[in-house]
Write a protein that holds these residues in place. Structure first.
Motif, PDB file in Angstrom:
ATOM      1  N   THR A  76       4.540  12.595 -12.841  1.00 36.21           N
ATOM      2  CA  THR A  76       3.861  13.852 -12.518  1.00 36.21           C
ATOM      3  C   THR A  76       4.405  14.442 -11.232  1.00 36.21           C
ATOM      4  O   THR A  76       4.698  15.643 -11.145  1.00 36.21           O
ATOM      5  N   MET A  77       4.576  13.587 -10.207  1.00 35.41           N
ATOM      6  CA  MET A  77       5.077  14.054  -8.922  1.00 35.41           C
ATOM      7  C   MET A  77       6.536  14.480  -9.015  1.00 35.41           C
ATOM      8  O   MET A  77       6.924  15.542  -8.510  1.00 35.41           O
ATOM      9  N   VAL A  78       7.377  13.651  -9.646  1.00 31.32           N
ATOM     10  CA  VAL A  78       8.817  13.937  -9.679  1.00 31.32           C
ATOM     11  C   VAL A  78       9.103  15.219 -10.453  1.00 31.32           C
ATOM     12  O   VAL A  78       9.939  16.026 -10.049  1.00 31.32           O
ATOM     13  N   VAL A  79       8.415  15.435 -11.579  1.00 27.59           N
ATOM     14  CA  VAL A  79       8.617  16.668 -12.347  1.00 27.59           C
ATOM     15  C   VAL A  79       8.255  17.881 -11.496  1.00 27.59           C
ATOM     16  O   VAL A  79       8.982  18.888 -11.464  1.00 27.59           O
ATOM     17  N   GLN A  80       7.148  17.793 -10.786  1.00 30.47           N
ATOM     18  CA  GLN A  80       6.721  18.905  -9.933  1.00 30.47           C
ATOM     19  C   GLN A  80       7.746  19.183  -8.835  1.00 30.47           C
ATOM     20  O   GLN A  80       8.129  20.327  -8.589  1.00 30.47           O
ATOM     21  N   THR A  85       0.837  -1.196   0.000  1.00 33.61           N
ATOM     22  CA  THR A  85       0.000   0.000   0.000  1.00 33.61           C
ATOM     23  C   THR A  85       0.874   1.249   0.000  1.00 33.61           C
ATOM     24  O   THR A  85       1.975   1.258   0.551  1.00 33.61           O
ATOM     25  N   VAL A  86       0.355   2.290  -0.616  1.00 32.62           N
ATOM     26  CA  VAL A  86       1.074   3.552  -0.777  1.00 32.62           C
ATOM     27  C   VAL A  86       0.249   4.678  -0.156  1.00 32.62           C
ATOM     28  O   VAL A  86      -0.930   4.828  -0.469  1.00 32.62           O
ATOM     29  N   PHE A  87       0.877   5.447   0.713  1.00 35.88           N
ATOM     30  CA  PHE A  87       0.251   6.619   1.314  1.00 35.88           C
ATOM     31  C   PHE A  87       0.835   7.843   0.609  1.00 35.88           C
ATOM     32  O   PHE A  87       1.894   8.356   0.979  1.00 35.88           O
ATOM     33  N   GLY A  88       0.140   8.277  -0.445  1.00 33.02           N
ATOM     34  CA  GLY A  88       0.687   9.244  -1.373  1.00 33.02           C
ATOM     35  C   GLY A  88       1.218  10.537  -0.780  1.00 33.02           C
ATOM     36  O   GLY A  88       2.344  10.944  -1.090  1.00 33.02           O
ATOM     37  N   PRO A  89       0.455  11.251   0.050  1.00 29.95           N
ATOM     38  CA  PRO A  89       0.962  12.523   0.574  1.00 29.95           C
ATOM     39  C   PRO A  89       2.263  12.379   1.351  1.00 29.95           C
ATOM     40  O   PRO A  89       3.143  13.238   1.275  1.00 29.95           O
ATOM     41  N   GLN A  90       2.409  11.277   2.092  1.00 26.78           N
ATOM     42  CA  GLN A  90       3.632  11.069   2.853  1.00 26.78           C
ATOM     43  C   GLN A  90       4.817  10.761   1.933  1.00 26.78           C
ATOM     44  O   GLN A  90       5.947  11.209   2.175  1.00 26.78           O
ATOM     45  N   VAL A  91       4.561   9.996   0.865  1.00 25.01           N
ATOM     46  CA  VAL A  91       5.623   9.724  -0.105  1.00 25.01           C
ATOM     47  C   VAL A  91       6.076  11.022  -0.759  1.00 25.01           C
ATOM     48  O   VAL A  91       7.276  11.278  -0.933  1.00 25.01           O
ATOM     49  N   LYS A  92       5.110  11.846  -1.131  1.00 26.47           N
ATOM     50  CA  LYS A  92       5.452  13.118  -1.763  1.00 26.47           C
ATOM     51  C   LYS A  92       6.257  13.998  -0.812  1.00 26.47           C
ATOM     52  O   LYS A  92       7.215  14.688  -1.225  1.00 26.47           O
ATOM     53  N   ALA A  93       5.926  13.975   0.474  1.00 25.34           N
ATOM     54  CA  ALA A  93       6.642  14.791   1.461  1.00 25.34           C
ATOM     55  C   ALA A  93       8.098  14.360   1.578  1.00 25.34           C
ATOM     56  O   ALA A  93       9.014  15.192   1.579  1.00 25.34           O
ATOM     57  N   LEU A  94       8.321  13.039   1.674  1.00 23.48           N
ATOM     58  CA  LEU A  94       9.706  12.594   1.846  1.00 23.48           C
ATOM     59  C   LEU A  94      10.507  12.804   0.561  1.00 23.48           C
ATOM     60  O   LEU A  94      11.693  13.164   0.608  1.00 23.48           O
ATOM     61  N   ALA A  95       9.884  12.587  -0.601  1.00 20.60           N
ATOM     62  CA  ALA A  95      10.595  12.789  -1.857  1.00 20.60           C
ATOM     63  C   ALA A  95      10.989  14.247  -2.034  1.00 20.60           C
ATOM     64  O   ALA A  95      12.116  14.565  -2.449  1.00 20.60           O
ATOM     65  N   GLY A  96      10.074  15.154  -1.715  1.00 21.75           N
ATOM     66  CA  GLY A  96      10.395  16.577  -1.828  1.00 21.75           C
ATOM     67  C   GLY A  96      11.484  16.997  -0.874  1.00 21.75           C
ATOM     68  O   GLY A  96      12.379  17.790  -1.231  1.00 21.75           O
ATOM     69  N   ARG A  97      11.436  16.484   0.346  1.00 18.67           N
ATOM     70  CA  ARG A  97      12.466  16.814   1.345  1.00 18.67           C
ATOM     71  C   ARG A  97      13.849  16.369   0.876  1.00 18.67           C
ATOM     72  O   ARG A  97      14.828  17.127   0.942  1.00 18.67           O
ATOM     73  N   TYR A  98      13.924  15.132   0.389  1.00 15.89           N
ATOM     74  CA  TYR A  98      15.225  14.606  -0.020  1.00 15.89           C
ATOM     75  C   TYR A  98      15.745  15.251  -1.299  1.00 15.89           C
ATOM     76  O   TYR A  98      16.939  15.543  -1.425  1.00 15.89           O
ATOM     77  N   LEU A  99      14.862  15.478  -2.279  1.00 13.10           N
ATOM     78  CA  LEU A  99      15.324  16.088  -3.525  1.00 13.10           C
ATOM     79  C   LEU A  99      15.910  17.472  -3.280  1.00 13.10           C
ATOM     80  O   LEU A  99      16.949  17.840  -3.843  1.00 13.10           O
ATOM     81  N   ALA A 100      15.246  18.257  -2.426  1.00 16.60           N
ATOM     82  CA  ALA A 100      15.771  19.595  -2.116  1.00 16.60           C
ATOM     83  C   ALA A 100      17.133  19.502  -1.446  1.00 16.60           C
ATOM     84  O   ALA A 100      18.053  20.282  -1.750  1.00 16.60           O
ATOM     85  N   ALA A 122      -7.384   3.568   6.784  1.00 14.16           N
ATOM     86  CA  ALA A 122      -7.919   3.998   5.495  1.00 14.16           C
ATOM     87  C   ALA A 122      -8.452   5.411   5.546  1.00 14.16           C
ATOM     88  O   ALA A 122      -9.046   5.838   6.501  1.00 14.16           O
ATOM     89  N   SER A 123      -8.236   6.122   4.483  1.00 11.09           N
ATOM     90  CA  SER A 123      -8.817   7.426   4.245  1.00 11.09           C
ATOM     91  C   SER A 123      -8.753   7.648   2.759  1.00 11.09           C
ATOM     92  O   SER A 123      -8.174   6.867   2.029  1.00 11.09           O
ATOM     93  N   GLU A 124      -9.352   8.720   2.276  1.00 10.87           N
ATOM     94  CA  GLU A 124      -9.292   8.975   0.838  1.00 10.87           C
ATOM     95  C   GLU A 124      -7.856   9.212   0.391  1.00 10.87           C
ATOM     96  O   GLU A 124      -7.482   8.857  -0.714  1.00 10.87           O
ATOM     97  N   ASP A 125      -7.019   9.781   1.289  1.00  9.41           N
ATOM     98  CA  ASP A 125      -5.615   9.971   0.938  1.00  9.41           C
ATOM     99  C   ASP A 125      -4.934   8.651   0.642  1.00  9.41           C
ATOM    100  O   ASP A 125      -4.071   8.562  -0.227  1.00  9.41           O
ATOM    101  N   VAL A 126      -5.320   7.599   1.377  1.00 10.21           N
ATOM    102  CA  VAL A 126      -4.713   6.298   1.165  1.00 10.21           C
ATOM    103  C   VAL A 126      -5.036   5.785  -0.216  1.00 10.21           C
ATOM    104  O   VAL A 126      -4.225   5.142  -0.865  1.00 10.21           O
ATOM    105  N   ARG A 127      -6.218   6.106  -0.696  1.00  9.76           N
ATOM    106  CA  ARG A 127      -6.631   5.590  -1.989  1.00  9.76           C
ATOM    107  C   ARG A 127      -6.004   6.342  -3.152  1.00  9.76           C
ATOM    108  O   ARG A 127      -6.092   5.923  -4.286  1.00  9.76           O
TER     109      ARG A 127
END
Length: 652
Positions: free
Chosen positions: A544-548, A495-510, A643-648
């Motif tokens: 889409t996420m990585v380009v952003q 399972t993927v929790f999208g907002p959290q993945v985006k947070a860690l990816a953005g933190r590390y890329l910067a 579960a939440s809509e974010d999880v989906r």
């Protein structure tokens, strides 16, 4: 059930998306079961009253919309029986009265059921067909036959049914009564469901749903009635519920024993390190310098397109088109493999050794970077040693660094070179296709594949092919747990929790970009190490996420190379697969300096700045997918939180 199959039309089918099969070995409490059932069956399902209101207000735009609601309502009405029990019509005189593993459902009459059925029956012909009127009429006939003959109210159905003895304690209890039963009542077989073939992907998925729901009531539905316990006669048939497998029986036993639950541990507030971890300047840090002798890739042999996903839409998915999946993720298809993970890894390793011209006895160590291995003993690395004929190596072990697998593997290989001074084989391999089940974000994103690299010793006086390395790990617990497998709360699927993945990816890329801007170009060609980069090949997480995130970190999108549209996200294998494809496609046609950042599950990350010479890449032409293969071997047991809509959402 989690593996894909190829039907007789050569199309990919995911049986678990339409035939619910929960893994009860991981369910400990009724609250946990209720959470899973509510998420998968109730959240998106309308009640009969909801359907009636939508009919009366003219809210349905097409026949398909109405039929989809009917199907979701019926999956919800069968939420416990379809996941926990086998329904067996049994002559009342032959029903055991004292067994603890035979149950009878206690039912309530469906309030205003006739009104709701009549509303649907009159509404359907007044609505326009969405795609194909004849096909839609056929599907509606199956669904409406089930819906129209429903007798019971579904809202109050409990997961745990009373035993026959408990049922009889209250003479007024109602249950199904069949005046007769034909054991040859026609049902759809497994092959019928898998081989379902419709031109419109959405209708193919709905047709499969309808067939599965039809099979939930394998008797003359029009003759069924609700009867009180005291009214049952010996020759009447009742529908006895039996636990569907040993795991359901064990779950019911656990509930009876009522073992106390263990309190969950609470994560501490994360604290940053006392000082930053410096990047590794390979020239300055090591005396034995690494040279990339070979890189080889093995792609999955089966194409799973976005259209394939729509054809296999699960009952717990929100509506989504193939185009919306592409826009959300940048993925048009992902590659799956009919081979086990071990074979994928072995093929990549053999190809890399052949390209490097190395024999097994020359290899000093074998590292396997993977997060999808079900093999613990022996490790996949030691297994490869045996298969490759390596009699002895200095070290062989697996690294679990998920999507940062390649940077972690190269960093470890460079350290090992100092000890062994002979080539290190680094294999990055993943097989996600059999670990996803019906989790939509994971199914949208992940693919299978493997790549292997031979990291040898640079000649005397030559510079290294890997000039800088960096690895990181951890963060807030929410980021550490942003991608989970096995996840008990999602039926042990990934399972993927999208907002959290985006947070860690953005933190590390910067952080990575900041470090590269502060470092000098080792060759003195440009102002900074970042300026000297010819091509950025990032982990292929979600385009889409990585380009952003790259834009936010100061990287222009035209500096990045992606192959995710064609292969999906292969975690640790994604960067070396992308490097291979960049060479194959002519993007890398001469030696280039490549920045390869990876980040993902466990809040791990890392990067390598390396010289990639296309001459060391074992280029394979794109393989035509084999659409005539047999069903893949059953997957090894997988194992995956709330579960939440974010999880989906894949990445929201």
């Amino acid at each position: 059930m989690n593996a894909f199959v190829l039907n007789r039309h050569g199309r990919m089918v995911f049986p678990s998306n339409v035939m619910p099969e929960l893994d009860f070995s991981t369910v400990e409490t009724l609250d946990q079961l209720d959470s899973v059932i509510r998420r998968d069956f109730e959240t998106k399902a309308p009640s009969g009253t909801d359907i009636l209101d939508k009919v009366r207000t003219g809210s349905y735009e097409s026949r398909y919309d109405l039929m989809r609601d009917l199907a979701l309502n019926l999956f919800w009405a069968n939420r416990f029986s379809i996941t926990m029990y086998d329904k067996r019509p049994t002559r009342w005189a032959d029903v055991p009265r004292t067994r603890s593993d035979v149950f009878l459902p206690v039912l309530e009459p469906w309030e205003d059921g006739g009104t709701k059925v009549a509303a649907v029956e009159s509404a359907y012909p007044s609505l326009p067909a969405r795609w194909d009127a004849d096909v839609e009429d056929g599907i509606f006939a199956i669904l409406f036959d089930v819906f129209a003959n429903r007798k019971h109210h579904a809202t109050t159905l409990p997961a745990i049914k009373p035993t026959v003895a408990e049922f009889l304690e209250t003479p007024g209890n109602l249950t199904f009564r069949l005046p007769h039963y034909d054991p040859d009542f026609p049902v759809y077989g497994y092959d019928d469901i898998v081989d379902c073939d419709e031109e419109v992907p959405e209708l193919e998925a709905l047709h499969r749903w309808a067939m599965v729901l039809h099979n939930q009531y394998p008797w003359d539905r029009g003759s069924v009635e609700l009867a009180e316990a005291g009214q049952l006669k010996d020759d009447d048939y009742v529908v006895a519920f039996h636990p569907r497998d040993k795991e359901v029986r064990a779950f019911l036993r656990r509930l009876r024993e009522a073992a106390p639950s263990r309190p969950a541990s609470v994560a501490r507030e994360p604290r940053p390190p006392v000082r930053p971890f410096p990047e590794i300047d390979v020239r300055q840090r090591f005396s034995v310098l690494p040279r990339l002798e070979a890189l080889a890739a093995v792609h999955g042999d089966q194409v799973c397109s976005n259209e394939d996903l729509i054809r296999n839409a699960a009952y717990n998915w929100s509506p989504m088109s193939a185009e919306e999946i592409r826009d959300k993720t940048g993925i048009e298809q992902r590659r799956y493999s009919t081979l086990p993970l071990e074979e994928l890894a072995l093929q990549a390793a053999e190809a890399a050794l052949a390209k490097a011209g190395r024999e097994p006895e020359e290899i000093g160590a074998v590292l396997v970077c993977t997060c999808t291995s079900s093999r613990l003993i022996p490790s996949l690395a030691t297994y490869l040693c045996g298969q490759l004929g390596i009699y002895q190596a200095h070290a062989a072990y697996d690294l679990i660094a998920a999507c940062a697998g390649m940077p972690y593997g190269l960093a470890e290989a460079t350290r090992l070179l100092q000890e062994v001074e002979r080539p290190v084989l680094v294999v990055c391999a993943e097989k996600f296709s059999d670990k996803i089940g019906n989790v939509r974000p994971s199914r949208m994103i992940f693919g299978d594949g493997a790549a292997a690299m031979v990291v040898g010793v640079a000649p005397e006086g030559a510079g290294p092919d890997i000039s800088y390395l960096q690895t990181y790990a951890s963060g807030p617990a929410s980021e550490v747990n942003s991608i989970l497998w096995p996840n008990p709360e999602f039926d042990n699927n990934i399972t993927v929790f999208g907002p959290q993945v985006k947070a860690l990816a953005g933190r590390y890329l910067a952080q990575m970009i900041e470090e590269l801007q502060a470092l000098p170009d080792p060759d003195g060609r440009a102002g900074s190490l970042l300026d000297s980069i010819d091509l950025v090949v990032p982990h292929q997480a979600n385009k889409t996420m990585v380009v952003q995130l790259a834009k936010q970190a100061g990287l222009r999108p035209d500096r990045l190379y992606f192959n995710i549209a064609a292969v999906g996200n292969a975690s640790s294998a994604s960067i070396p697969l992308a490097i291979h494809d960049a060479v194959r496609d002519g993007v890398i046609s001469e030696p280039l300096r490549v920045f390869a950042p990876g980040f993902g599950a466990g809040a791990v990350a890392g990067y390598a700045v390396m010289q990639v010479d296309p001459a060391v890449v074992a280029v394979q032409a794109p393989a035509a997918p084999d659409r005539g293969g047999a069903e893949p071997a059953a997957p090894a047991p997988a194992a995956p939180t709330p579960a939440s809509e974010d999880v989906r959402q894949a990445f929201g």
